[in-house]
Scaffold this active site. Structure first.
Site, PDB file in Angstrom:
ATOM      1  N   ASN A  66      -9.896  -1.072  10.627  1.00 26.47           N
ATOM      2  CA  ASN A  66      -8.716  -0.421  10.046  1.00 26.47           C
ATOM      3  C   ASN A  66      -8.191   0.613  11.033  1.00 26.47           C
ATOM      4  O   ASN A  66      -8.910   1.531  11.418  1.00 26.47           O
ATOM      5  CB  ASN A  66      -9.084   0.284   8.740  1.00 26.47           C
TER       6      ASN A  66
ATOM      7  N   ARG B  38     -11.377   3.003  11.493  1.00 24.94           N
ATOM      8  CA  ARG B  38     -12.573   2.767  10.692  1.00 24.94           C
ATOM      9  C   ARG B  38     -12.986   1.310  10.844  1.00 24.94           C
ATOM     10  O   ARG B  38     -12.143   0.423  10.905  1.00 24.94           O
ATOM     11  CB  ARG B  38     -12.271   3.057   9.220  1.00 24.94           C
TER      12      ARG B  38
ATOM     13  N   GLU C 161       0.819  -1.217   0.000  1.00 27.49           N
ATOM     14  CA  GLU C 161       0.000   0.000   0.000  1.00 27.49           C
ATOM     15  C   GLU C 161       0.856   1.272   0.000  1.00 27.49           C
ATOM     16  O   GLU C 161       0.379   2.343   0.374  1.00 27.49           O
ATOM     17  CB  GLU C 161      -0.933  -0.004   1.209  1.00 27.49           C
TER      18      GLU C 161
ATOM     19  N   GLY D 269      -7.074   5.258   5.018  1.00 22.64           N
ATOM     20  CA  GLY D 269      -6.585   6.223   4.040  1.00 22.64           C
ATOM     21  C   GLY D 269      -6.980   7.649   4.381  1.00 22.64           C
ATOM     22  O   GLY D 269      -8.037   7.895   4.959  1.00 22.64           O
TER      23      GLY D 269
ATOM     24  N   SER E 258      -6.578  -2.187   1.800  1.00 27.48           N
ATOM     25  CA  SER E 258      -6.906  -1.542   0.528  1.00 27.48           C
ATOM     26  C   SER E 258      -7.433  -2.535  -0.514  1.00 27.48           C
ATOM     27  O   SER E 258      -7.306  -2.319  -1.715  1.00 27.48           O
ATOM     28  CB  SER E 258      -5.689  -0.795  -0.053  1.00 27.48           C
TER      29      SER E 258
ATOM     30  N   GLU F 232     -14.098  -5.798   8.945  1.00 28.85           N
ATOM     31  CA  GLU F 232     -12.773  -5.651   9.536  1.00 28.85           C
ATOM     32  C   GLU F 232     -12.620  -4.284  10.189  1.00 28.85           C
ATOM     33  O   GLU F 232     -13.454  -3.393  10.012  1.00 28.85           O
ATOM     34  CB  GLU F 232     -11.685  -5.837   8.482  1.00 28.85           C
TER      35      GLU F 232
ATOM     36  N   TYR G  23      -9.701   3.901  -5.245  1.00 32.89           N
ATOM     37  CA  TYR G  23      -8.684   4.900  -5.550  1.00 32.89           C
ATOM     38  C   TYR G  23      -8.623   5.378  -7.003  1.00 32.89           C
ATOM     39  O   TYR G  23      -7.982   6.378  -7.289  1.00 32.89           O
ATOM     40  CB  TYR G  23      -7.295   4.343  -5.175  1.00 32.89           C
TER      41      TYR G  23
ATOM     42  N   ASP H 274     -15.442  -1.513   8.955  1.00 37.48           N
ATOM     43  CA  ASP H 274     -16.210  -1.789   7.742  1.00 37.48           C
ATOM     44  C   ASP H 274     -17.252  -2.859   8.010  1.00 37.48           C
ATOM     45  O   ASP H 274     -17.014  -3.803   8.789  1.00 37.48           O
ATOM     46  CB  ASP H 274     -15.288  -2.243   6.613  1.00 37.48           C
TER      47      ASP H 274
END
Length: 304
Positions: free
Chosen positions: A270, A253, A19, A274, A148, A268, A214, A255
């Site tokens: 994070n 974060r 990443e 990002g 990602s 998951e 992205y 998800d």
């Protein structure tokens, strides 16, 4: 806010994970925001410099904008603690657990938090692709320690599964096969333990993959997500439980998916999401009245 209170701040970005490119973009955005607020900040790439240079540079604290292995898995956090430097985000344990998708899922299961069924495949071990497809139907194939959406793929047949697992093994020795959930995809940003407005991601692609995150212009974002008040509160509470369960702290974060029957499933956690122009954390913060510079300062203040 007195910018001098932070001293000299190293924005850790780049690194050597898969990443790296995203991290460089996140780090540059964070660096620009800090400088715009009068903070004495500078870029530092651990892939290009010895981490011990932080001491000779008289660094006072670090803003971690490293994604993936080496930056989000507890490694850099442990090194910074050894150096005696305060840093943003989760500590060693929370970072390591959140980065490990398999152990995350096992924790969710042990605590009774809603999450899709899964199996684990180790490189070199035997597995029956057809039996897995017969049991789960379609599955999501995930390298256990990547972010990602790198190395991820949907598989609905035994041949697709074999190909997806083979590709995932390029990134990791451990691969998780998660039962495919057809439904809506959400993310809940956590700042100082408080759940922010929920973001829903909608993409014409099969799922919210690397390109959808992205590169594509076709991805749509809804913030706050179109959920009832009770649904919103339920998902935010589920995210808070998951965040705390893995030992995450500071910011991050969580998800999740919602199937066609209305059931939420954790995906998951994070711990260094990002921070690019398309990232979800700034989007959620903005919906809560916080611009990007304020968000970055808020995260950095957690190191004081």
């Amino acid at each position: 806010m007195n910018p001098q209170q932070f001293g000299k701040v190293a924005v850790l970005m780049g690194g050597s994970s898969a990443e790296r490119d995203v991290s460089l973009r996140s780090g540059q955005a964070v660096l620009n925001a800090l400088i715009s607020q009068g903070v004495d900040a500078f870029a530092f790439d651990p892939a290009e410099r010895n981490l011990f240079d932080l001491k000779s540079l008289q660094t006072d604290r670090a803003f971690i904008a490293l994604h993936g292995r080496g930056g989000e898995d507890g490694t850099i956090q442990g090194a910074l603690e050894f150096l005696g430097l305060p840093y943003t985000g989760s500590g060693v344990l929370g970072s390591a657990l959140a980065m490990d998708k398999v152990r995350c899922k096992e924790l969710f299961k042990a605590r009774g938090l809603s999450s899709a069924e899964f199996v684990v495949v180790e490189q070199g071990a035997q597995f029956d692709s057809q039996a897995i497809i017969n049991e789960f139907g379609a599955v999501m194939v995930k390298p256990a320690h990547e972010g990602s959406s790198i190395g991820m793929a949907k598989a609905a047949t035994a041949s697709e599964l074999n190909e997806a697992i083979s590709n995932a093994f390029r990134f990791d020795d451990t691969v998780m096969l998660e039962k495919w959930i057809t439904g809506r995809e959400f993310t809940v940003t956590m700042i100082s333990g408080v759940a922010q407005p929920i973001v829903e991601m909608v993409t014409p692609r099969g799922f919210y993959d690397y390109e959808a995150k992205y590169q594509a212009n076709s991805t749509q974002y809804y913030c706050p997500a179109e959920l009832s008040q009770s649904e919103t509160e339920n998902l935010q509470l589920l995210a808070q439980h998951a965040f705390k369960l893995v030992g995450a702290s500071g910011w991050g974060r969580v998800d999740a998916m919602r199937d066609q029957a209305g059931q939420f499933y954790l995906l998951e956690v994070n711990t260094v999401p990002g921070m690019t122009e398309k990232s979800l954390v700034p989007m959620a913060a903005k919906a809560n009245g916080m611009n990007f510079s304020q968000l970055v300062i808020n995260i950095l203040e957690q190191t004081l």
